[in-house]
Design an enzyme around this catalytic site. Sequence first.
Site, PDB file in Angstrom:
ATOM      1  N   SER A  95      38.600  35.341  43.686  1.00 53.04           N
ATOM      2  CA  SER A  95      40.043  35.588  43.802  1.00 53.04           C
ATOM      3  C   SER A  95      40.220  36.904  44.545  1.00 53.04           C
ATOM      4  O   SER A  95      39.972  37.969  43.979  1.00 53.04           O
ATOM      5  CB  SER A  95      40.685  35.714  42.421  1.00 53.04           C
ATOM      6  OG  SER A  95      40.462  34.569  41.657  1.00 53.04           O
ATOM      7  N   LYS A 170      46.746  31.423  44.314  1.00 47.17           N
ATOM      8  CA  LYS A 170      46.178  32.101  43.134  1.00 47.17           C
ATOM      9  C   LYS A 170      47.024  33.326  42.763  1.00 47.17           C
ATOM     10  O   LYS A 170      47.276  33.575  41.578  1.00 47.17           O
ATOM     11  CB  LYS A 170      44.726  32.507  43.434  1.00 47.17           C
ATOM     12  CG  LYS A 170      44.038  33.301  42.347  1.00 47.17           C
ATOM     13  CD  LYS A 170      43.672  32.477  41.134  1.00 47.17           C
ATOM     14  CE  LYS A 170      43.056  33.357  40.048  1.00 47.17           C
ATOM     15  NZ  LYS A 170      42.660  32.633  38.842  1.00 47.17           N
ATOM     16  N   LYS A 238      43.445  43.769  38.937  1.00 43.99           N
ATOM     17  CA  LYS A 238      42.884  43.529  40.284  1.00 43.99           C
ATOM     18  C   LYS A 238      43.726  42.489  41.031  1.00 43.99           C
ATOM     19  O   LYS A 238      44.113  42.692  42.184  1.00 43.99           O
ATOM     20  CB  LYS A 238      41.434  43.063  40.121  1.00 43.99           C
ATOM     21  CG  LYS A 238      40.655  42.799  41.365  1.00 43.99           C
ATOM     22  CD  LYS A 238      40.645  41.362  41.799  1.00 43.99           C
ATOM     23  CE  LYS A 238      39.944  40.429  40.845  1.00 43.99           C
ATOM     24  NZ  LYS A 238      39.880  39.034  41.333  1.00 43.99           N
TER      25      LYS A 238
HETATM   26  P1  NAD Z   1      31.752  38.853  37.150  1.00 41.22           P
HETATM   27  O1  NAD Z   1      31.971  40.317  37.315  1.00 41.22           O
HETATM   28  O2  NAD Z   1      31.268  38.319  35.845  1.00 41.22           O
HETATM   29  O3  NAD Z   1      30.715  38.332  38.281  1.00 41.22           O
HETATM   30  C1  NAD Z   1      30.645  38.849  39.575  1.00 41.22           C
HETATM   31  C2  NAD Z   1      29.169  38.817  39.984  1.00 41.22           C
HETATM   32  O4  NAD Z   1      29.076  39.260  41.346  1.00 41.22           O
HETATM   33  C3  NAD Z   1      28.285  39.733  39.139  1.00 41.22           C
HETATM   34  O5  NAD Z   1      27.199  38.999  38.621  1.00 41.22           O
HETATM   35  C4  NAD Z   1      27.822  40.807  40.127  1.00 41.22           C
HETATM   36  O6  NAD Z   1      26.528  41.287  39.859  1.00 41.22           O
HETATM   37  C5  NAD Z   1      27.876  40.028  41.440  1.00 41.22           C
HETATM   38  N1  NAD Z   1      27.951  40.887  42.611  1.00 41.22           N
HETATM   39  C6  NAD Z   1      28.819  41.906  42.857  1.00 41.22           C
HETATM   40  N2  NAD Z   1      28.550  42.451  44.053  1.00 41.22           N
HETATM   41  C7  NAD Z   1      27.485  41.764  44.579  1.00 41.22           C
HETATM   42  C8  NAD Z   1      26.738  41.869  45.763  1.00 41.22           C
HETATM   43  N3  NAD Z   1      27.013  42.809  46.685  1.00 41.22           N
HETATM   44  N4  NAD Z   1      25.715  41.011  45.976  1.00 41.22           N
HETATM   45  C9  NAD Z   1      25.402  40.066  45.047  1.00 41.22           C
HETATM   46  N5  NAD Z   1      26.087  39.923  43.883  1.00 41.22           N
HETATM   47  C10 NAD Z   1      27.101  40.769  43.651  1.00 41.22           C
HETATM   48  O7  NAD Z   1      33.132  38.162  37.577  1.00 41.22           O
HETATM   49  P2  NAD Z   1      33.638  36.679  37.211  1.00 41.22           P
HETATM   50  O8  NAD Z   1      34.408  36.713  35.933  1.00 41.22           O
HETATM   51  O9  NAD Z   1      32.516  35.722  37.400  1.00 41.22           O
HETATM   52  O10 NAD Z   1      34.746  36.487  38.363  1.00 41.22           O
HETATM   53  C11 NAD Z   1      34.402  36.188  39.712  1.00 41.22           C
HETATM   54  C12 NAD Z   1      35.705  35.907  40.455  1.00 41.22           C
HETATM   55  O11 NAD Z   1      36.366  34.790  39.840  1.00 41.22           O
HETATM   56  C13 NAD Z   1      36.701  37.075  40.426  1.00 41.22           C
HETATM   57  O12 NAD Z   1      37.357  37.147  41.653  1.00 41.22           O
HETATM   58  C14 NAD Z   1      37.658  36.683  39.303  1.00 41.22           C
HETATM   59  O13 NAD Z   1      38.963  37.240  39.458  1.00 41.22           O
HETATM   60  C15 NAD Z   1      37.693  35.162  39.466  1.00 41.22           C
HETATM   61  N6  NAD Z   1      38.053  34.427  38.246  1.00 41.22           N
HETATM   62  C16 NAD Z   1      37.578  34.801  37.032  1.00 41.22           C
HETATM   63  C17 NAD Z   1      37.955  34.096  35.882  1.00 41.22           C
HETATM   64  C18 NAD Z   1      37.450  34.496  34.521  1.00 41.22           C
HETATM   65  O14 NAD Z   1      38.009  34.025  33.519  1.00 41.22           O
HETATM   66  N7  NAD Z   1      36.423  35.315  34.427  1.00 41.22           N
HETATM   67  C19 NAD Z   1      38.814  32.996  36.001  1.00 41.22           C
HETATM   68  C20 NAD Z   1      39.265  32.606  37.264  1.00 41.22           C
HETATM   69  C21 NAD Z   1      38.881  33.337  38.395  1.00 41.22           C
END
Ligand code: NAD
Length: 294
Positions: A95, A170, A238
């Site tokens: 997102s 979104k 965010k």
């Molecule tokens: P998260 O922080 O759990 O996961 C993000 C991952 O990206 C982490 O494992 C991190 O190590 C990795 N990462 C960051 N920088 C990196 C890089 N340079 N190279 C490789 N890996 C890297 O976040 P999430 O909850 O999985 O959310 C991911 C996306 O989905 C976000 O944009 C969030 O807004 C969206 N989202 C989340 C939810 C929720 O309920 N958690 C629901 C819908 C949408």
Amino acid sequence: MKIGFIGLGIMGKPMAKNLLKHGYTDLFVNDLVEASVNELVSSGAKAASNSEIGENCDLILTMLPNSPHVKAVMLGENGVAPSMTTGQVFIDMSSINPIASQEIAAELEKKGVEMLDAPVSGGEPKAIEGTLSFMVGGKQEVFDTYKPILETMGASVVRCGEIGAGNTTKLANQIIVACNIQALAEALTLAQKAGVDPQLVFEAIKGGLAGSTVMNAKAPMMIAGNDKPGFKIDLHIKDLNNALDCAHSIGAPVPMTAQVQEVMQYLHNNGSGQCDHSAISKFYEKLTGIEIGR
Ligand code: NAD
């Protein structure tokens, strides 16, 4: 088909596992957290660097926190794009700001790489079940080709328009959810302060015009004082910051978004950033000295 998957966090890990379950076993994964990569490798994926993914994969998927992360992973010095060539496809499921999606797509287009922006709603339980809702932006023919792959992770996959339209949708979703939660917290605080049981208010109005999915999910949490996330305040900040950035650059005033963002920022500053976004109720409890439902 060889698929690269970068970003194995709360959402990305179960989504990548669903690709494996549906037979996409030529899966190359990368994350900053080694343990997450190892977990996917033990499920059948292969570990790879960004440049190996760019060189070898037909389709690259990302599930990263925000716009700067996606830009760095794709366009940065040690990113994926430098080793990509014409015909490969990139689908970003994070997102992020829709303007950033358009900027990344424009860079990739120079290399003949097509892109879709495909953020999701649903959270971790639906990521595990493979029943997320995808909101997609990009060319119709690219969408038609890759929709079956998104359907291994989601129950609903809807194309909303050209590139950026997925993330615009979104942002609209996140504005509506945030403003609904704040209205609910304000109303339940008023009821409690006036001496009316918020649980009875909820029971009485949930079947009427004010009733909503937000009310059904979040009123019981506010009444019980349960702030275990679901969706964290910091992630919602965010998304609302992206909504404000996008709104400012296109000239669409979003006064309600600005206001609820400030309330969430207050909660972040006071140690509630990791709480569920229903903890907006704590702001009203602080203002009035009551505790909803207690
Ligand atoms: P998260 O922080 O759990 O996961 C993000 C991952 O990206 C982490 O494992 C991190 O190590 C990795 N990462 C960051 N920088 C990196 C890089 N340079 N190279 C490789 N890996 C890297 O976040 P999430 O909850 O999985 O959310 C991911 C996306 O989905 C976000 O944009 C969030 O807004 C969206 N989202 C989340 C939810 C929720 O309920 N958690 C629901 C819908 C949408």
